[in-house]
Design an enzyme around this catalytic site. Structure first.
Site, PDB file in Angstrom:
ATOM      1  N   HIS A  74      27.859  29.958  14.937  1.00 42.11           N
ATOM      2  CA  HIS A  74      26.747  30.312  14.053  1.00 42.11           C
ATOM      3  C   HIS A  74      26.400  31.795  14.116  1.00 42.11           C
ATOM      4  O   HIS A  74      25.599  32.280  13.309  1.00 42.11           O
ATOM      5  CB  HIS A  74      25.518  29.434  14.337  1.00 42.11           C
ATOM      6  CG  HIS A  74      24.713  29.834  15.516  1.00 42.11           C
ATOM      7  ND1 HIS A  74      24.922  29.342  16.789  1.00 42.11           N
ATOM      8  CD2 HIS A  74      23.658  30.681  15.629  1.00 42.11           C
ATOM      9  CE1 HIS A  74      24.044  29.852  17.620  1.00 42.11           C
ATOM     10  NE2 HIS A  74      23.265  30.675  16.943  1.00 42.11           N
TER      11      HIS A  74
ATOM     12  N   ASP B 123      29.809  24.202  18.392  1.00 46.75           N
ATOM     13  CA  ASP B 123      29.413  25.603  18.159  1.00 46.75           C
ATOM     14  C   ASP B 123      30.121  26.521  19.158  1.00 46.75           C
ATOM     15  O   ASP B 123      29.533  27.025  20.108  1.00 46.75           O
ATOM     16  CB  ASP B 123      27.894  25.724  18.283  1.00 46.75           C
ATOM     17  CG  ASP B 123      27.355  27.027  17.731  1.00 46.75           C
ATOM     18  OD1 ASP B 123      28.109  27.756  17.069  1.00 46.75           O
ATOM     19  OD2 ASP B 123      26.156  27.315  17.958  1.00 46.75           O
TER      20      ASP B 123
ATOM     21  N   SER C   8      22.060  33.769  21.454  1.00 44.93           N
ATOM     22  CA  SER C   8      23.141  32.901  20.985  1.00 44.93           C
ATOM     23  C   SER C   8      24.506  33.495  21.282  1.00 44.93           C
ATOM     24  O   SER C   8      24.725  34.700  21.155  1.00 44.93           O
ATOM     25  CB  SER C   8      23.014  32.682  19.477  1.00 44.93           C
ATOM     26  OG  SER C   8      21.864  31.948  19.164  1.00 44.93           O
TER      27      SER C   8
END
Length: 272
Positions: free
Chosen positions: A69, A116, A221
């Site tokens: 992402h 992910d 992230s």
């Protein structure tokens, strides 16, 4: 009445200052400079400068692992910077790379961030130094941390839910939350899959007093979740707000992807 209003304004400013200058991530502390030489900053062009957007970590001489992402539609001019402690200060340790290849896991689900995990091939091998080196990651057959185990993560992500960002690398110790709890409807429900670990600093039971929230947050992230010095997870997703009791940080379990990782990183046969 005016004096009372002035006092309220001063108090509000003081509280805001405390929030804006909290210790980092959500809670946590500044890392010792270059004590995590595997950390990568994925940066995007912002006018005349580059701005930190996501984290990552070095796993081989030309490879960085991150989250899908972070780069869902491709590199789009982003660069990877290694050897970073301060994002703004000039550091001789910094090495900047173009992205030669980006491999997003083909089964990534934007609806719940399942699978992910992404691999970045840098445009050249890094120069190994005290500030830049690879980290070991857990492979298939390895032991992932159990519930309540202490794990650690690091990044340049938001210090708070107001979006304040640190200049220097922060780190935090959190605890693994049981998968059963994270699958509860008041946590993540069906969005939480067997490819995920969730972790946060929990309030001790009975939770009857204020406590220091600690969590990963926006901008962290793609960074690593470490257990006993080995990366076991990738910072992926959580709640809309960081540090919420019922929205722990979610991390992709790396050991579930050994075969895919090896297939991407395997040397390609040379043309004859």
């Amino acid at each position: 009445m005016v004096a009372e209003k002035d006092a309220l304004v001063v108090a509000a400013v003081f509280v805001l200052a405390l929030i804006s200058h909290s210790e980092g991530i959500i809670g946590g502390r500044e890392a010792v400079p270059h004590s995590r030489p595997y950390m990568a900053s994925i940066q995007v062009q912002n006018g005349e400068t580059m701005t930190h957007e996501c984290g990552g970590f070095v796993i081989a001489d030309q490879w960085v692992m991150t989250a899908v992402h972070c780069l869902p539609t491709g590199p789009n001019g982003r660069k990877v910077v290694l050897g970073v402690h301060s994002l703004s200060e000039p550091e001789e340790t910094k090495q900047t790379f173009d992205i030669l290849e980006l491999h997003n896991h083909p089964a990534f689900s934007p609806s719940n961030y399942d699978n992910d995990i992404a691999l970045i091939k840098l445009d050249r091998p890094y120069n190994a130094s005290e500030a830049v080196s690879a980290v070991e990651y857990l492979r298939a057959g390895g032991t992932n941390p159990d519930t309540d185990a202490e794990v650690e993560t690091a990044g340049w992500g938001s210090l708070d839910n107001l979006g304040a960002r640190p200049d220097k690398l922060k780190e935090v110790v959190v605890e693994v939350v049981s998968s059963t709890r994270c699958r509860r409807s008041d946590y993540f429900g069906r969005k939480f899959t067997t490819n995920m670990i969730c972790a946060q600093k929990l309030c001790p039971e009975p939770c009857d007093q204020p406590y220091k929230k600690e969590d990963s947050c926006d901008g962290d992230s793609g960074g690593p979740l470490l257990y006993n010095g080995i990366v076991v997870g990738i910072t992926s997703n959580g709640g809309m707000k960081c540090g919420q009791v019922k929205k722990p940080g979610i991390y992709t379990i790396i050991s579930h992807y050994t075969e895919w990782i090896d297939s991407i990183m395997a040397p390609q046969p040379s043309a004859t």
